[in-house]
Design a protein around this motif. Structure first.
Motif, PDB file in Angstrom:
ATOM      1  N   GLU A 252     -25.748 -35.227 -79.611  1.00 24.73           N
ATOM      2  CA  GLU A 252     -24.194 -35.384 -79.937  1.00 24.73           C
ATOM      3  C   GLU A 252     -24.416 -36.056 -81.297  1.00 24.73           C
ATOM      4  O   GLU A 252     -25.179 -36.750 -82.142  1.00 24.73           O
ATOM      5  N   GLY A 253     -23.433 -35.274 -82.415  1.00 24.03           N
ATOM      6  CA  GLY A 253     -23.377 -35.511 -84.161  1.00 24.03           C
ATOM      7  C   GLY A 253     -24.274 -34.775 -84.782  1.00 24.03           C
ATOM      8  O   GLY A 253     -24.216 -34.525 -85.952  1.00 24.03           O
ATOM      9  N   MET A 254     -24.676 -33.876 -84.680  1.00 25.30           N
ATOM     10  CA  MET A 254     -26.030 -32.835 -84.946  1.00 25.30           C
ATOM     11  C   MET A 254     -25.309 -31.459 -84.182  1.00 25.30           C
ATOM     12  O   MET A 254     -24.332 -31.328 -83.971  1.00 25.30           O
ATOM     13  N   HIS A 255     -26.055 -30.784 -85.247  1.00 22.50           N
ATOM     14  CA  HIS A 255     -26.013 -28.921 -85.449  1.00 22.50           C
ATOM     15  C   HIS A 255     -26.764 -28.546 -84.450  1.00 22.50           C
ATOM     16  O   HIS A 255     -28.073 -28.543 -84.998  1.00 22.50           O
ATOM     17  N   THR A 256     -26.224 -27.212 -84.236  1.00 21.15           N
ATOM     18  CA  THR A 256     -27.226 -27.263 -83.110  1.00 21.15           C
ATOM     19  C   THR A 256     -26.768 -25.064 -82.853  1.00 21.15           C
ATOM     20  O   THR A 256     -26.036 -24.751 -83.515  1.00 21.15           O
ATOM     21  N   PHE A 257     -28.097 -24.596 -83.281  1.00 20.69           N
ATOM     22  CA  PHE A 257     -27.902 -23.593 -83.319  1.00 20.69           C
ATOM     23  C   PHE A 257     -28.650 -22.279 -82.855  1.00 20.69           C
ATOM     24  O   PHE A 257     -29.559 -22.943 -82.413  1.00 20.69           O
ATOM     25  N   PRO A 258     -28.215 -21.243 -82.041  1.00 21.03           N
ATOM     26  CA  PRO A 258     -29.282 -20.340 -80.880  1.00 21.03           C
ATOM     27  C   PRO A 258     -30.904 -20.056 -82.509  1.00 21.03           C
ATOM     28  O   PRO A 258     -30.196 -19.653 -83.390  1.00 21.03           O
ATOM     29  N   VAL A 259     -31.612 -20.750 -81.377  1.00 20.76           N
ATOM     30  CA  VAL A 259     -33.283 -19.913 -81.894  1.00 20.76           C
ATOM     31  C   VAL A 259     -32.913 -18.897 -82.477  1.00 20.76           C
ATOM     32  O   VAL A 259     -32.514 -17.504 -81.560  1.00 20.76           O
ATOM     33  N   PRO A 260     -32.843 -17.801 -83.494  1.00 23.47           N
ATOM     34  CA  PRO A 260     -33.341 -16.459 -84.019  1.00 23.47           C
ATOM     35  C   PRO A 260     -35.064 -15.941 -83.727  1.00 23.47           C
ATOM     36  O   PRO A 260     -35.296 -14.787 -84.353  1.00 23.47           O
ATOM     37  N   LEU A 261     -34.860 -15.711 -81.403  1.00 19.61           N
ATOM     38  CA  LEU A 261     -36.380 -14.626 -81.657  1.00 19.61           C
ATOM     39  C   LEU A 261     -35.442 -14.911 -80.212  1.00 19.61           C
ATOM     40  O   LEU A 261     -35.074 -15.143 -79.398  1.00 19.61           O
ATOM     41  N   PRO A 262     -36.413 -13.989 -79.847  1.00 16.44           N
ATOM     42  CA  PRO A 262     -35.724 -13.625 -77.688  1.00 16.44           C
ATOM     43  C   PRO A 262     -36.591 -14.118 -77.387  1.00 16.44           C
ATOM     44  O   PRO A 262     -37.221 -13.653 -76.191  1.00 16.44           O
ATOM     45  N   ALA A 263     -36.359 -15.302 -77.592  1.00 16.03           N
ATOM     46  CA  ALA A 263     -37.150 -16.578 -76.308  1.00 16.03           C
ATOM     47  C   ALA A 263     -36.430 -16.181 -75.328  1.00 16.03           C
ATOM     48  O   ALA A 263     -35.075 -16.277 -75.043  1.00 16.03           O
ATOM     49  N   LYS A 264     -36.797 -16.483 -73.538  1.00 15.38           N
ATOM     50  CA  LYS A 264     -36.568 -15.767 -72.419  1.00 15.38           C
ATOM     51  C   LYS A 264     -35.943 -17.760 -72.149  1.00 15.38           C
ATOM     52  O   LYS A 264     -36.478 -18.749 -72.467  1.00 15.38           O
ATOM     53  N   GLU A 265     -35.119 -17.472 -71.065  1.00 20.68           N
ATOM     54  CA  GLU A 265     -35.076 -19.040 -70.360  1.00 20.68           C
ATOM     55  C   GLU A 265     -35.775 -18.946 -69.930  1.00 20.68           C
ATOM     56  O   GLU A 265     -36.508 -18.451 -69.211  1.00 20.68           O
ATOM     57  N   PHE A 266     -35.106 -20.495 -69.345  1.00 17.93           N
ATOM     58  CA  PHE A 266     -36.373 -20.744 -68.276  1.00 17.93           C
ATOM     59  C   PHE A 266     -35.707 -21.688 -67.308  1.00 17.93           C
ATOM     60  O   PHE A 266     -34.276 -22.500 -67.874  1.00 17.93           O
ATOM     61  N   THR A 267     -36.075 -22.056 -66.560  1.00 19.61           N
ATOM     62  CA  THR A 267     -35.466 -22.628 -64.746  1.00 19.61           C
ATOM     63  C   THR A 267     -36.083 -24.133 -64.928  1.00 19.61           C
ATOM     64  O   THR A 267     -37.657 -24.019 -64.300  1.00 19.61           O
ATOM     65  N   LEU A 268     -35.588 -25.283 -64.500  1.00 15.10           N
ATOM     66  CA  LEU A 268     -35.900 -27.034 -64.206  1.00 15.10           C
ATOM     67  C   LEU A 268     -35.678 -26.717 -63.001  1.00 15.10           C
ATOM     68  O   LEU A 268     -34.918 -26.890 -62.140  1.00 15.10           O
ATOM     69  N   SER A 269     -36.873 -27.174 -62.450  1.00 10.51           N
ATOM     70  CA  SER A 269     -36.194 -27.642 -60.623  1.00 10.51           C
ATOM     71  C   SER A 269     -36.737 -28.732 -59.568  1.00 10.51           C
ATOM     72  O   SER A 269     -37.598 -29.251 -61.421  1.00 10.51           O
ATOM     73  N   LEU A 270     -36.185 -29.259 -58.873  1.00  9.41           N
ATOM     74  CA  LEU A 270     -36.920 -30.719 -58.587  1.00  9.41           C
ATOM     75  C   LEU A 270     -38.182 -30.398 -57.319  1.00  9.41           C
ATOM     76  O   LEU A 270     -38.414 -29.276 -57.493  1.00  9.41           O
ATOM     77  N   LEU A 271     -38.992 -31.306 -57.537  1.00 13.72           N
ATOM     78  CA  LEU A 271     -40.186 -30.979 -56.817  1.00 13.72           C
ATOM     79  C   LEU A 271     -40.334 -32.335 -56.584  1.00 13.72           C
ATOM     80  O   LEU A 271     -40.191 -33.845 -56.480  1.00 13.72           O
ATOM     81  N   TRP A 272     -41.127 -32.063 -54.998  1.00 14.68           N
ATOM     82  CA  TRP A 272     -41.494 -33.046 -54.369  1.00 14.68           C
ATOM     83  C   TRP A 272     -42.717 -32.835 -53.166  1.00 14.68           C
ATOM     84  O   TRP A 272     -42.791 -31.708 -52.981  1.00 14.68           O
ATOM     85  N   HIS A 273     -43.138 -34.359 -52.349  1.00 17.20           N
ATOM     86  CA  HIS A 273     -43.934 -33.830 -51.697  1.00 17.20           C
ATOM     87  C   HIS A 273     -43.240 -33.336 -50.447  1.00 17.20           C
ATOM     88  O   HIS A 273     -42.292 -33.554 -50.025  1.00 17.20           O
TER      89      HIS A 273
END
Length: 300
Positions: A252-273
Motif C-alpha cells: 500500500e502506497g508503493m508503485h507496482t509494475f509488471p515484471v518485464p519477463l514471461p514469468a508464469k502465474e502460479f497457484t496457491l493452495s490450502l494443505l491439510w492432513h
C-alpha cells in the motif's frame, strides 16, 4: 493387559503445561489424583517423563521424542469420537493453527478474522510463518492448515485445495526515479534489487528468465521474506520482486509494475492432513479461508 488410552490425554496435557497443578486444573482433577496418574504413566512407560527443574517440571528425552505423536493421537481420537450430525458454530471452542506463506496473514488475515468472529466467536486462530516446505507439522498434528504452491504430485499424507492464482510483480517506492519510464528487462536490471530468499522459496524463475536475455539483477541485499524486502524499498531506490496478491496489503502506497519477463502465474493452495477431511469444523475453516481470499477456483 490392555493399555489405558485415557493416559494419553493426561500425558498430552502434562507435557503441554509442564506442571502437575496446572494439568490437574485443566482436567478438573485434584493435584493428588494427577500425581497418581503421573506415577502410573511412569510405571507404564518405564520413564520418568517429567523431572523436577527448579520450581517446574521439564520433559525427559523420551517425552520429547513422543510429544508430537501423543498430540496427534489425542487429536485423532477427538475427531473420531466427535458427533458428526451437525456443527454449532456459535458454541464451537477450538484453536486452529495456520502455517502461511509470507504476506498471507497481513493481506487476508483481517477478512478471515472478521468472518471467524462473526460466525464462531469461540474459535481462535494462531498464525505461524511458513519458512520452508516441510509439512511435518500437518502429519504430527501441530499444524491444522497451511498454504503453499503445489508444483507437482503431493504426498498421499497431504490434501490440497486451490485458493487463487498469483504472479510476481516489481515494486518500488512512490518516489522512485524509474516511475513513468517504459519498463524493459534492461531498465529492470539497471537498478539495485533486494531479494527475498530462503531455502525452498519459489522466486518465479526471474533470474533464469533474465539469463535468457543475457542480463542479471544487481543484488544489493538479501532478506528472508517479502515483508522485509518491501520495507527496505519504501525508503530507498531498491526494487523488490514479490507475489502480487500475497503482498497487496504490504504494498500500500508503493508503485507496482509488471515484471518485464514471461514469468508464469502460479497457484496457491490450502494443505491439510487427510485425518481432517471429515472434521466439520476444519471443513468450515477451509471454506472460511477461501471466502476471505475471494477464491473462485473450483474445489477438487
Amino acid at each position: 493387559m490392555q493399555p489405558d488410552l485415557n493416559l494419553l490425554r493426561t500425558l498430552d496435557v502434562l507435557l503441554e503445561e509442564g506442571s502437575v497443578a496446572k494439568a490437574a486444573r485443566r482436567l478438573h482433577l485434584s493435584p493428588s489424583a494427577m500425581s497418581r496418574t503421573l506415577a502410573r504413566l511412569r510405571e507404564v512407560t518405564g520413564d520418568q517423563l517429567l523431572v523436577r527443574a527448579g520450581r517446574g517440571l521439564v520433559p525427559t528425552k523420551r517425552s520429547e521424542d513422543i510429544r508430537q505423536q501423543v498430540r496427534s493421537l489425542v487429536q485423532d481420537a477427538d475427531i473420531l469420537l466427535r458427533p458428526q450430525e451437525g456443527l454449532n458454530l456459535s458454541t464451537l471452542q477450538r484453536t486452529f493453527t495456520l502455517r502461511t506463506s509470507d504476506g498471507f496473514a497481513e493481506t487476508f488475515g483481517q477478512a478471515l478474522i472478521r468472518k471467524i468472529h462473526d460466525e464462531a466467536p469461540g474459535v481462535q486462530l494462531r498464525f505461524v510463518r511458513k519458512l520452508d516446505k516441510d509439512s511435518a507439522g500437518l502429519r504430527e498434528g501441530s499444524i491444522d492448515l497451511e498454504t503453499g504452491v503445489v508444483a507437482g504430485p503431493i504426498s498421499p499424507e497431504v490434501r490440497s485445495q486451490a485458493l487463487f492464482t498469483d504472479r510476481y510483480v516489481g515494486v518500488v517506492s512512490a518516489q522512485h526515479p524509474l516511475i513513468g519510464r517504459k519498463m524493459t528487462p534492461q531498465v529492470y536490471t539497471g537498478w539495485p534489487h533486494v531479494i527475498a530468499w530462503r531455502a525452498g522459496l519459489d522466486l518465479g524463475r526471474v533470474d533464469e528468465l533474465l539469463d535468457d536475455f543475457g542480463l542479471a539483477r544487481k543484488v544489493m541485499t538479501t532478506v528472508d521474506g517479502f515483508a522485509t524486502a518491501l520495507a527496505l524499498c519504501r525508503g530507498s531506490e531498491l526494487i523488490a520482486t514479490v507475489p502480487e496478491k500475497h503482498t497487496a496489503a504490504l504494498r500500500e502506497g508503493m508503485h507496482t509494475f509488471p515484471v518485464p519477463l514471461p514469468a508464469k502465474e502460479f497457484t496457491l493452495s490450502l494443505l491439510w492432513h487427510p485425518r481432517l477431511d471429515g472434521d466439520l469444523a476444519h471443513r468450515w475453516l477451509r471454506e472460511a479461508v477461501r471466502a476471505a481470499c475471494g477464491s473462485t477456483l473450483p474445489i477438487h
